[in-house]
Design an enzyme around this catalytic site. Structure first.
Site, mmCIF file in Angstrom:
data_model
loop_
_atom_site.group_PDB
_atom_site.id
_atom_site.type_symbol
_atom_site.label_atom_id
_atom_site.label_comp_id
_atom_site.label_asym_id
_atom_site.label_seq_id
_atom_site.Cartn_x
_atom_site.Cartn_y
_atom_site.Cartn_z
ATOM 1 N N GLY A 57 2.321 15.989 -14.987
ATOM 2 C CA GLY A 57 2.089 16.749 -16.216
ATOM 3 C C GLY A 57 0.767 16.429 -16.878
ATOM 4 O O GLY A 57 0.743 16.052 -18.051
ATOM 5 N N GLY A 58 -0.322 16.571 -16.127
ATOM 6 C CA GLY A 58 -1.638 16.295 -16.686
ATOM 7 C C GLY A 58 -1.848 14.805 -16.828
ATOM 8 O O GLY A 58 -2.211 14.133 -15.874
ATOM 9 N N CYS A 415 20.906 18.102 -9.984
ATOM 10 C CA CYS A 415 21.731 19.298 -9.930
ATOM 11 C C CYS A 415 22.222 19.599 -11.340
ATOM 12 O O CYS A 415 22.553 18.693 -12.080
ATOM 13 C CB CYS A 415 22.808 19.097 -8.877
ATOM 14 S SG CYS A 415 24.444 18.999 -9.316
HETATM 15 P P1 NAD Z 1 -0.184 18.680 -13.079
HETATM 16 O O1 NAD Z 1 -1.229 18.296 -14.055
HETATM 17 O O2 NAD Z 1 0.319 17.698 -12.107
HETATM 18 O O3 NAD Z 1 -0.665 19.976 -12.275
HETATM 19 C C1 NAD Z 1 -1.407 21.025 -12.865
HETATM 20 C C2 NAD Z 1 -2.212 21.705 -11.764
HETATM 21 O O4 NAD Z 1 -2.901 22.823 -12.308
HETATM 22 C C3 NAD Z 1 -3.257 20.791 -11.135
HETATM 23 O O5 NAD Z 1 -2.982 20.665 -9.765
HETATM 24 C C4 NAD Z 1 -4.571 21.486 -11.423
HETATM 25 O O6 NAD Z 1 -5.500 21.342 -10.375
HETATM 26 C C5 NAD Z 1 -4.147 22.937 -11.591
HETATM 27 N N1 NAD Z 1 -5.085 23.744 -12.367
HETATM 28 C C6 NAD Z 1 -5.703 23.432 -13.535
HETATM 29 N N2 NAD Z 1 -6.509 24.426 -13.916
HETATM 30 C C7 NAD Z 1 -6.401 25.413 -12.989
HETATM 31 C C8 NAD Z 1 -6.979 26.686 -12.836
HETATM 32 N N3 NAD Z 1 -7.854 27.186 -13.714
HETATM 33 N N4 NAD Z 1 -6.607 27.430 -11.757
HETATM 34 C C9 NAD Z 1 -5.760 26.947 -10.838
HETATM 35 N N5 NAD Z 1 -5.186 25.724 -10.922
HETATM 36 C C10 NAD Z 1 -5.496 24.970 -11.994
HETATM 37 O O7 NAD Z 1 1.011 19.246 -13.975
HETATM 38 P P2 NAD Z 1 2.542 19.522 -13.581
HETATM 39 O O8 NAD Z 1 3.307 18.264 -13.617
HETATM 40 O O9 NAD Z 1 2.599 20.362 -12.349
HETATM 41 O O10 NAD Z 1 2.984 20.387 -14.837
HETATM 42 C C11 NAD Z 1 2.457 21.684 -15.033
HETATM 43 C C12 NAD Z 1 2.800 22.225 -16.402
HETATM 44 O O11 NAD Z 1 4.180 22.512 -16.489
HETATM 45 C C13 NAD Z 1 2.513 21.248 -17.536
HETATM 46 O O12 NAD Z 1 1.981 21.945 -18.629
HETATM 47 C C14 NAD Z 1 3.846 20.689 -17.860
HETATM 48 O O13 NAD Z 1 3.912 20.216 -19.181
HETATM 49 C C15 NAD Z 1 4.722 21.908 -17.658
HETATM 50 N N6 NAD Z 1 6.123 21.569 -17.382
HETATM 51 C C16 NAD Z 1 6.995 22.587 -17.179
HETATM 52 C C17 NAD Z 1 8.335 22.318 -16.920
HETATM 53 C C18 NAD Z 1 9.326 23.391 -16.699
HETATM 54 O O14 NAD Z 1 10.496 23.123 -16.597
HETATM 55 N N7 NAD Z 1 8.932 24.610 -16.600
HETATM 56 C C19 NAD Z 1 8.776 21.017 -16.858
HETATM 57 C C20 NAD Z 1 7.870 20.000 -17.044
HETATM 58 C C21 NAD Z 1 6.554 20.290 -17.280
#
Ligand code: NAD
Length: 557
Positions: A57-58, A415
């Site tokens: 998550g960043g 799950c």
């Molecule tokens: P992460 O930081 O591991 O991955 C983010 C990815 O986005 C990186 O691989 C990065 O290279 C890519 N990225 C950044 N800018 C980009 C661009 N312009 N074009 C293409 N790719 C780009 O984060 P993560 O752990 O995968 O989490 C992603 C997001 O989902 C976070 O904002 C997190 O808070 C949120 N999140 C969602 C849920 C859910 O249930 N939906 C759960 C937890 C977290």
């Protein structure tokens, strides 16, 4: 083994690994469990960037810095069952007197008084070494790799299929951005649900990691190659996934130009953090790294503008007929601030698909085998299948997961289970440990993204029926209920998922070590925790929650 031998073997920065087997290093399983899960969170097979102690998550960290981490490890190795450790934003700050059924660790991460709860203020404190960003399960030591989000994503795609495509995702194309820690679950979840998947990430390393872990089928460096692969697969109804190295905005634009409208569009870049989570359009990774350092404000402005453009293309695809939803990364808000005034014209995934489950106290229940032996998870899978013969969705998931999910670090399973089911499962695991059918204890936890543990108006509590989206009394009550119930470690965080200022949420993990003490704690915690979801949604006026108040005898007046 003395302290320095332990550190050399298990925590030699940046090479972290959890001990396995049933030999204790700490004084009891109650402290061995958080110790193992903390080290597991940072294991290179699990964490996105252990060099920086970043789990997912960043910038979500498990501890503030390597020195603070060593101190936490030392405390956990020495702590007895009449004391509990206090961890403030990834640093041990004290030990308090408690009792054997109390949590062994109390964790508070990234909390700021509301008016100061901005990324700018947080960054200033972080620079001075006073804080870290805990995300959700990073700083609360119950991240289990991409599988953690895999089932949630599978459920979400399946629910989207049920709502919009008569339950059939074959011959359907899903396009999304981001293949990081969480986003990396999307390709496998999509193909498990029968769809064709195109994921776009600017960072080839991230995509390769998903190929290596078996979550993604192909990596491509060429738009035309990727396009051809997915268009053909969609036509044939082939569930394949392709990861394309590119900027997400550019690819959405190109698809629109080429007249290709995906069936479903969403996004999992780390949009919640415009400085570290999103790469502005037009910058190489190298240029982004440099700009971030020398001109952070300029970087953020470019990032927000790019997100506005990105959201603009998603809105255009919505007009062209795609089902578009926000997947919990606060992209709409960042796009809005970057200038796209229509950003909120598509819904978030919680009101779209998940809220009815929350009304049943359902959410992402997960567990990990402290033995490190994958067979232990198989035993728990089989026990659940036997204990819940009518829960066909759960059985289908477990059988698919057994075949398709590779473990990262300590073997674990997720799950979605609800009120009643979680307590039953927890007691069952405790019994399996007691009877020696598992090689070591199990820890049971969940994401903070759960039915009664989070206030996040752009995500979990978006568009609540009574408008109580921003009320964060609920996660605080959840924390208190789980502390009083005797979880093994509890946590309260700010900003997870959607960034500083936008959410507050609570976590809990409870140990099943086969003892009577664990049985008491499980019975209370795995009742209280899902009950909080039903109370929260009943109070907000949801009929399903009101029915569940009666079903589970929760009416208190
Ligand atoms: P992460 O930081 O591991 O991955 C983010 C990815 O986005 C990186 O691989 C990065 O290279 C890519 N990225 C950044 N800018 C980009 C661009 N312009 N074009 C293409 N790719 C780009 O984060 P993560 O752990 O995968 O989490 C992603 C997001 O989902 C976070 O904002 C997190 O808070 C949120 N999140 C969602 C849920 C859910 O249930 N939906 C759960 C937890 C977290």
């Amino acid at each position: 083994m003395n302290f320095s031998e332990f550190i050399k073997k298990y925590a030699n920065h940046p090479d972290y690994i959890s001990p396995t087997g049933n030999e204790l290093h700490a004084k009891s399983w109650q402290t061995e469990a958080p110790l193992r899960m903390l080290l597991n969170n940072l294991d290179r097979r699990v964490a996105e960037n252990p060099d920086e102690l970043v789990v997912y998550g960043g910038t979500g960290q498990a501890a503030r810095n390597p020195e603070a981490l060593l101190q936490i490890i030392k405390c956990l190795l020495e702590l007895d069952e009449n004391h509990s450790l206090l961890v403030q934003s990834g640093k041990a700050v004290g030990v308090v007197r408690t009792h054997p059924e109390a949590p062994r660790v109390f964790i508070a991460n990234s909390n700021l008084v509301p008016v100061w709860a901005t990324w700018d203020h947080f960054e200033k404190l972080k620079e001075r070494g006073l804080m870290m960003y805990g995300q959700m399960t990073a700083g609360s030591w119950i991240y289990i790799g991409s599988q953690g989000i895999l089932q949630g994503t599978f459920e979400t795609f399946a629910a989207c299929g049920a709502k919009y495509f008569n339950g059939e995702l074959r011959h359907k194309l899903i396009v999304s951005g981001g293949l990081g820690g969480m986003g990396g679950a999307q390709p496998l979840a999509a193909t498990m649900a029968g769809a064709t998947y195109l994921g776009i990430d600017v960072d080839p390393e991230r995509i390769l990691k998903r190929v290596e872990s078996g979550y993604l089928d192909h990596i491509s460096y060429s738009y035309s190659e990727a396009k051809e692969l997915v268009v053909k697969a969609k036509k044939l109804g082939k569930a394949i996934s392709v990861g394309l190295v590119a900027d997400i905005g550019d690819i959405l634009e190109q698809l629109i130009i080429d007249g290709i409208t995906p069936d479903i569009v969403t996004d999992q870049t780390s949009a919640h953090d415009p400085l570290f989570g999103y790469v502005p359009n037009g910058l190489t990774l190298e240029a982004a790294r440099t700009l971030r350092k020398i001109a952070p404000q300029k970087y953020k402005d470019l990032s927000m503008k790019s997100m506005a453009r990105h959201v603009g293309f998603m809105l255009e695809m919505q007009k062209l007929g795609a089902v578009v939803f926000d997947y919990g990364n606060n992209l709409r808000e960042m796009g809005f601030q970057g200038g796209e005034k229509g950003a909120y014209n598509y819904n978030g995934f919680i009101p779209e698909f998940i809220r009815p489950l929350f009304c049943e106290g359902k959410g992402p229940f997960r567990w990990a085998a402290l033995s490190g032996d994958p067979k232990d998870i198989r035993v728990t899978d089989e026990a659940l299948i036997e204990a819940f013969p009518n829960n066909l969705r759960m059985i289908t998931w477990l059988q698919k997961a057994q075949k398709q999910v590779e473990f990262q670090g300590l073997p674990a399973r997720i799950c979605w289970l609800g009120m009643g089911e979680r307590e039953k499962a927890g007691l069952l695991f405790n019994k399996l440990v007691r009877e020696g059918k598992l090689k070591a204890p199990i820890v049971i936890g969940r994401d903070h993204l759960d039915c009664g543990s989070v206030a996040s108006p752009n995500r979990e509590t978006e568009k609540m029926l009574d408008g109580s989206d921003a009320v964060s009394d609920w996660p605080l009550l959840n924390l208190m209920a789980n502390t009083g119930g005797g979880a093994t470690w509890v946590s309260f965080h700010h900003g997870g998922g959607v960034g500083m200022g936008y959410s507050q949420h609570a976590g809990m993990v409870v140990l099943a070590d086969g003892t009577k003490r664990a049985e008491n704690c499980i019975q209370r915690v795995l009742f209280n925790d899902p009950a909080m979801g039903i109370y929260r949604h009943n109070d907000a006026g949801y009929d399903i929650a009101a029915e569940n108040m009666t079903t589970f005898n929760l009416n208190f007046k």
